[in-house]
Every structure is written in C-alpha cells, then in structure tokens.
Design a protein around this motif. Structure first.
Motif: not given
Length: 293
Positions: A232-239
């Motif tokens: 899994f990703q440790q950071t997700y970026f949100v638009i």
C-alpha cells in the motif's frame, strides 16, 4: 510504462507476434470459460467494494462502457464505445511496453492494455498489470474528457522528460495520480487511481485506514516523492477536480524540472514543509511491517 516490476509471471501472450508499436492480436476467442469466469468474479467483487468509494466519474463510465457485460471485454468493441466518447482506443499488448512506446500510444490517444488475465493462484494480487487492472482500473477514467486530455498531455510530455533525463520525476506524477490518486468529490475523498480501483484491499485502505498520509496535490512535491511498488502507499495525493489536475499539468514542465532537480528526494512516508495535510497518517500498518525506518 516501465514501473520497475520484477519477477513478473510469464503470460500466454509473451511470445505472441507483435507490431512495431508492441500491439498484439487480443485473440478474444481464445479465452477459456475459466478465464471469463475469473473476470466476472473479479468484476463483481470490485464493483461491490468501490461502491460509495470510487469517484462518480469512474462508476458512471464503468456502466457507460458496459464493462459489466459477462466475460472479458473485447478491446475492439470496447474501443468503439470509448472512441465515441473521448476519441481514445484501447490496444492490446503482451506485457509492459518500453517507455518511448508507451508515451507514443498515450500521445495518440491509445491506451496499451495487457491482454492476459491473472492466473487463479494470483487472484488477489499480481505484480504485472493484467487486463483486469488495465480495463477496470484505467479505461473508465479515459471516458472523462478532461482526464482524457490530461493523459494525452502526459504522453506528449514523456518524450521530453526522457530527453532531459527527468523521466523518474514524471513517472512519480503518473504513479501518484493515474495509479494511486484520490479526489475530493461532494465533500468526501473518493478514488480515481487505477491501482486502487482494481484492488479490493487498497480501495478500503486508501480511504479508511489511519496509517497513510493524505496530502493535497502539489506538482513539484509529487515529482520529488519516492513511491512504494509492492505494498500500500504511505502517502496519497488528493486533487480538487480533474480540471485542476489538467490545469496544473497542461504546461511546459521545464521550470518544474529545474526546480526539483536541485532538491533531495522525499521518502514515501514524509510530511514536507508546506504540505496541505488532509490526514497525517499514523504509519502503524507500515511500522508493523517494518516498512518505515
């Protein structure tokens, strides 16, 4: 696009004749009843888990493109439906294609999709993208006109990134948007990235687990950020919207590359100065797996 996959299982298309652009004949009639059944089970499971979690844009497109029709989609027929909406087509390939080929396809509104379907033993996870990941995860977003324009622009920008030696920076943009992006929608966070959309476990983890960071989109910040390829990703970026994503990226990246080139990379779990932190993760999941040091 090459995303550092290793030891991927050989699929039955590996030795298929391919054109200069690496496309192959999907040979839809050759899929077995078991393979069609596997698609149907993958589809039903993911349709259920993405309900109320995926972007409405993706869910509406899945219906419009008739991905729920029984069995593995015929890419030619699927392309006819998609082309009528945004001018994109889906072309079958045997495996991940070279970067320059990948960018050329995108720049000409063609999405290269793996033709093979995962074996039953890898029903829950496989390393190399298969037809379910590519069709269920990627293709619905190509039915959105704004996102379709973003993908074409990304393809055109890829060739320049290679010339400038900055492909690793551009690949991070793809990873944190096209593969693992989140969007604010109707006051909530929703999924649009293909790597999440096609994964039942990450669909839940990305939105509901306390472990990962969720950070507002920032182009230069993303280009400096490493990513995880096998968990899994440790950071997700949100638009905020697909229009905002296109606006941020529909430009010459020369100055952005120049800015990030002299700065150190950020680890996947780091919170950086100036981040728009939506959720500061506990990283508990990753600490338990000893993935953060």
């Amino acid at each position: 696009m090459t995303l550092d996959t290793k030891d991927a299982p050989k699929n039955r298309y590996a030795d298929a004749p391919r054109a200069a652009d690496f496309t192959i004949d999907q040979d839809w009639a050759s899929y077995s009843a078991a393979e069609h059944d596997r698609w149907d089970r993958l589809f039903r499971r993911q349709q259920e888990v993405t309900r109320n979690r995926a972007s409405k844009t993706a869910l509406d497109a899945i219906a419009a493109l008739e991905l729920s029709a029984s069995g593995i989609p015929d890419m030619e027929q699927l392309s006819d439906r998609l082309e009528a909406i945004t001018g994109w087509r889906v072309v079958p390939v045997a495996e991940l294609v070279p970067d320059e080929v990948f960018f050329d396809h995108l720049a000409n509104r063609r999405f290269p999709a793996g033709a093979f379907i995962r074996p039953e033993a890898e029903f829950d996870y496989l390393q190399e993208p298969d037809i379910f990941h590519d069709i269920f995860g990627h293709v619905p977003m190509l039915a959105n006109p704004v996102f379709a324009d973003f993908m074409e622009a990304y393809g055109k920008g890829g060739q320049r990134a290679m010339q400038l030696g900055q492909l690793h920076n551009l690949a991070r943009l793809y990873w944190y948007t096209v593969e693992f992006g989140l969007i604010r929608e109707a006051g909530d966070l929703r999924i649009y990235g293909a790597g999440i959309l096609s994964s039942p476990n990450e669909t839940v983890f990305a939105l509901q687990d306390d472990s990962p960071n969720r950070v507002g989109f920032d182009l230069a910040r993303i280009m400096r950020t490493k990513y995880i390829i096998d968990d899994f990703q440790q950071t997700y970026f949100v638009i905020d919207s697909f229009e905002a994503l296109l606006e941020a990226c529909y430009k010459d990246f020369g100055s952005v590359y120049g800015d990030v080139k002299g700065k150190p990379d950020l680890e996947a779990h780091e919170i950086a100065a100036g981040d728009d932190v939506i959720t500061r993760g506990t990283l508990d999941y990753f600490h338990k797996r000893k993935a953060v040091r």
